[in-house]
Design an enzyme around this catalytic site. Structure first.
Site, PDB file in Angstrom:
ATOM      1  CE  LYS A 159       5.057  -2.742  -1.332  1.00 23.38           C
ATOM      2  NZ  LYS A 159       6.277  -1.955  -1.253  1.00 23.38           N
TER       3      LYS A 159
HETATM    4  N1  PMP Z   1      10.748  -0.805  -5.290  1.00 25.49           N
HETATM    5  C1  PMP Z   1      10.550  -0.962  -3.967  1.00 25.49           C
HETATM    6  C2  PMP Z   1      11.627  -1.607  -3.155  1.00 25.49           C
HETATM    7  C3  PMP Z   1       9.355  -0.520  -3.381  1.00 25.49           C
HETATM    8  O1  PMP Z   1       9.165  -0.652  -2.074  1.00 25.49           O
HETATM    9  C4  PMP Z   1       8.382   0.107  -4.182  1.00 25.49           C
HETATM   10  C5  PMP Z   1       7.114   0.607  -3.558  1.00 25.49           C
HETATM   11  N2  PMP Z   1       6.135  -0.412  -3.507  1.00 25.49           N
HETATM   12  C6  PMP Z   1       8.632   0.237  -5.552  1.00 25.49           C
HETATM   13  C7  PMP Z   1       9.826  -0.236  -6.076  1.00 25.49           C
HETATM   14  C8  PMP Z   1       7.619   0.854  -6.472  1.00 25.49           C
HETATM   15  O2  PMP Z   1       6.530  -0.031  -6.651  1.00 25.49           O
HETATM   16  P1  PMP Z   1       5.069   0.509  -6.953  1.00 25.49           P
HETATM   17  O3  PMP Z   1       5.170   1.371  -8.149  1.00 25.49           O
HETATM   18  O4  PMP Z   1       4.274  -0.717  -7.200  1.00 25.49           O
HETATM   19  O5  PMP Z   1       4.628   1.244  -5.759  1.00 25.49           O
END
Ligand code: PMP
Length: 305
Positions: A159
């Site tokens: 991320k």
């Molecule tokens: N994909 C992307 C590109 C994101 O930015 C997020 C948000 N963090 C998610 C998926 C979902 O991840 P999470 O459930 O950990 O928030």
């Protein structure tokens, strides 16, 4: 969505005033996108403020940083404690939590090794990310013309701040077309994810989601929903999803910390099922909100502040 200011932000071990939480314009991150971050939610529950899957988010943060050969100058437990300290200091009951690790001010140039690895934690109040009506009625989406990163280009398991240039293109294209969110394909043309959400499809009591090899972020909400799907007795299939399957399934929904469980009511103006949130999406929304609101003690996913 405008951010609601709070008193303090945690920066490199200290709480500083919101207005003073600044970095130098020559910081490496500003020029080269070298940051890694998390988005985490803290819910107001009957037993007090509780952070949803804090350990899983912190683990992903350390994974993201490791991919880029950087090291966070704190132990996981220290960051977890710092997050709770920041929430308490700002007297928030429910909030969004944004820990961010970034290459700071030092040398100039692409080589990041002469720049410090800095850490900050901000918290603020945040409602429904895709709008209040989104959770209830579902949203209109399109398939984006921009794809997610091809394998071995920018790692999607991290991320990283830089990855969100791609997300911005997807989001802006969707907004320009009058949609709330875009769905990106991977470089092979299979369904990947939204600009900031993972995606699930439902047909005949089977729930489908693309695998992490489909250029997506391994979402913490995604993994939680996969568990809930199985525990509710549905078949879960993780497989490459052809684009046209978006048009033939009965239900489609996004998952994410910000988006929570957001039903999708149309893709490219073609209605999903009957064009309103379907029964399995509703059931999963309820199961998810029960867990985060501390109304289900089967899952040990809450970390109390
Ligand atoms: N994909 C992307 C590109 C994101 O930015 C997020 C948000 N963090 C998610 C998926 C979902 O991840 P999470 O459930 O950990 O928030």
């Amino acid at each position: 969505m405008p951010v609601t200011k709070v008193d303090t932000i945690w920066m490199n071990g200290k709480l500083v005033k919101w207005e003073e939480a600044k970095i130098h314009v020559l910081s490496h991150v500003v020029h080269y996108g070298s940051s890694w971050f998390e988005g985490i939610r803290c819910y107001d529950t009957k037993r007090g403020s509780a952070i949803f899957r804090l350990d899983a988010h912190i683990r992903r943060l350390y994974d993201s940083v490791k991919i880029y050969r950087a090291t966070i100058p704190y132990m996981k437990e220290q960051l977890e404690a710092a997050i709770k300290e920041t929430i308490r200091a700002n007297k928030l009951k429910a909030c969004y939590i944004r820990p961010i690790v970034y290459r700071g001010y030092g040398d100039v140039g692409v080589n990041p090794l002469g720049c410090p690895v800095d850490v900050a934690i901000a918290v603020w109040e945040w409602g429904a990310y895709l709008g209040d009506e989104a959770l209830e009625k579902g949203i209109e989406t399109c398939v984006a013309s921009w794809q997610r990163f091809a394998p071995n280009t920018a790692p999607t398991m991290a991320k990283a701040g830089g990855n969100y240039l791609n997300s911005q293109l997807i989001k802006l294209e969707a907004l320009a077309g009058g949609y709330v969110e875009g769905i990106a394909l991977d470089s092979f043309g299979n369904v990947s994810e939204g600009s900031g959400e993972n995606i699930f499809l439902v047909r005949d009591e089977t729930v489908f989601t693309p695998p992490i090899s489909a250029a997506l972020l391994p979402g913490v909400t995604r993994s939680s929903i996969m568990t809930l799907v199985r525990d509710l007795g549905y078949r879960l299939v993780e497989m490459n999803i052809p684009r046209e399957m978006l048009f033939t399934v009965d239900e489609v929904f996004f998952t994410g910390t910000a988006a929570e469980i957001t039903p999708i009511r149309s893709v490219d103006r073609i209605s999903v099922g009957e064009g309103k949130p379907g029964p399995i999406t509703r059931q999963l929304q309820k199961a998810f909100f029960d867990v985060v609101k501390d109304a289900n003690d089967k899952y040990e996913w809450l970390s109390f502040v």
